[in-house]
Scaffold this active site. Structure first.
Site, PDB file in Angstrom:
ATOM      1  N   GLU A   1       0.687   3.672   1.675  1.00  0.00           N
ATOM      2  CA  GLU A   1       1.215   4.157   3.366  1.00  0.00           C
ATOM      3  C   GLU A   1       2.422   3.232   3.661  1.00  0.00           C
ATOM      4  O   GLU A   1       3.444   3.909   4.339  1.00  0.00           O
ATOM      5  CB  GLU A   1       0.112   3.882   4.299  1.00  0.00           C
ATOM      6  CG  GLU A   1      -1.120   4.746   4.004  1.00  0.00           C
ATOM      7  CD  GLU A   1      -2.215   4.296   2.994  1.00  0.00           C
ATOM      8  OE1 GLU A   1      -3.457   4.600   3.022  1.00  0.00           O
ATOM      9  OE2 GLU A   1      -1.753   3.007   2.245  1.00  0.00           O
TER      10      GLU A   1
ATOM     11  N   CYS B   1      -6.000   1.504   5.120  1.00  0.00           N
ATOM     12  CA  CYS B   1      -6.844   0.381   5.402  1.00  0.00           C
ATOM     13  C   CYS B   1      -6.559  -0.049   6.915  1.00  0.00           C
ATOM     14  O   CYS B   1      -5.602   0.571   7.482  1.00  0.00           O
ATOM     15  CB  CYS B   1      -6.555  -0.601   4.430  1.00  0.00           C
ATOM     16  SG  CYS B   1      -4.725  -1.219   4.629  1.00  0.00           S
TER      17      CYS B   1
ATOM     18  N   CYS C   1      -2.834  -0.668   7.376  1.00  0.00           N
ATOM     19  CA  CYS C   1      -1.784   0.437   7.378  1.00  0.00           C
ATOM     20  C   CYS C   1      -2.004   1.122   8.668  1.00  0.00           C
ATOM     21  O   CYS C   1      -1.187   1.733   9.151  1.00  0.00           O
ATOM     22  CB  CYS C   1      -2.061   1.173   6.246  1.00  0.00           C
ATOM     23  SG  CYS C   1      -1.411   0.268   4.543  1.00  0.00           S
TER      24      CYS C   1
ATOM     25  N   HIS D   1       0.773  -1.098  -0.058  1.00  0.00           N
ATOM     26  CA  HIS D   1       0.102   0.035   0.103  1.00  0.00           C
ATOM     27  C   HIS D   1       0.853   0.917   0.037  1.00  0.00           C
ATOM     28  O   HIS D   1       2.146   0.970   0.441  1.00  0.00           O
ATOM     29  CB  HIS D   1      -0.772   0.132   1.366  1.00  0.00           C
ATOM     30  CG  HIS D   1      -1.813  -1.085   1.032  1.00  0.00           C
ATOM     31  ND1 HIS D   1      -3.030  -1.332   2.036  1.00  0.00           N
ATOM     32  CD2 HIS D   1      -2.176  -2.166   0.084  1.00  0.00           C
ATOM     33  CE1 HIS D   1      -3.778  -2.211   1.556  1.00  0.00           C
ATOM     34  NE2 HIS D   1      -3.257  -2.681   0.528  1.00  0.00           N
TER      35      HIS D   1
END
Length: 183
Positions: free
Chosen positions: A108, A133, A136, A106
């Site tokens: 992040e 999410c 994360c 991701h």
């Protein structure tokens, strides 16, 4: 505006138009910090090779960029857009589901890995074009991020926001979509 001491209607029209442009306002010349960092997050998202969702992220501290990231398959692996991720290339997956089959990092995660915990430090703010999410969010708390600013909602918002809150991370929704020049 005058020409030989006589102001014409067209001169008054030009003066009105110039006034409407608000050329002397700071916002016209310089974006706010939130606008600036969110534009960078959207720009980072353009590097994503994910076929499901393009996400960008920027980590800052003291109004300085520490790191940026975008989502996609790990270094050295076939890009998601070239068939590298089985989840993203499968049909019928609903947003926020089957994430355990996704090979993509991701935005992040990429940003936090790029920065490293030592560089993050106290007072770091993470700007992301999409709400983090759950996975994360846990990593954001662990790294000591102080605040998360995001623009778009995601399927796991309530769980993510609860984790961020429990971890002492302030969250804000960025309400303006940045105007990004397309080249």
């Amino acid at each position: 505006m005058t020409l030989y001491g006589v102001e014409s209607e067209s001169d008054r029209h030009v003066a009105r138009c110039l006034k409407e442009l608000k050329l002397k306002t700071k916002r016209r010349y310089r974006p706010s910090w939130d606008d600036y960092f969110m534009k960078l997050a959207y720009l980072a998202a353009e590097r994503s090779n994910c076929v499901k969702r393009r996400v960008g992220c920027v980590l800052t501290r003291d109004k300085r960029v520490i790191a940026t990231g975008y989502n996609g398959t790990p270094k050295g692996m076939e890009n998601c857009s070239d068939g590298g991720c089985p989840r993203c290339n499968a049909t019928g997956n609903v947003s926020g589901t089957s994430l355990d089959r996704c090979l993509c990092l991701h935005a992040e995660e990429n940003t936090l890995l790029e920065a490293g915990r030592e560089r993050i430090g106290e007072g770091a703010i993470l700007y992301c074009d999409t709400c983090p999410c759950l996975t994360c969010a846990i990593k954001i708390v662990q790294c000591g991020i102080s605040e998360v600013v995001y623009a778009k909602k995601y399927a796991t918002d309530s769980e993510s926001l609860a984790i961020l809150s429990q971890g002492g991370v302030t969250t804000r929704i960025y309400s303006r979509l940045p105007e990004i020049a397309v080249v």
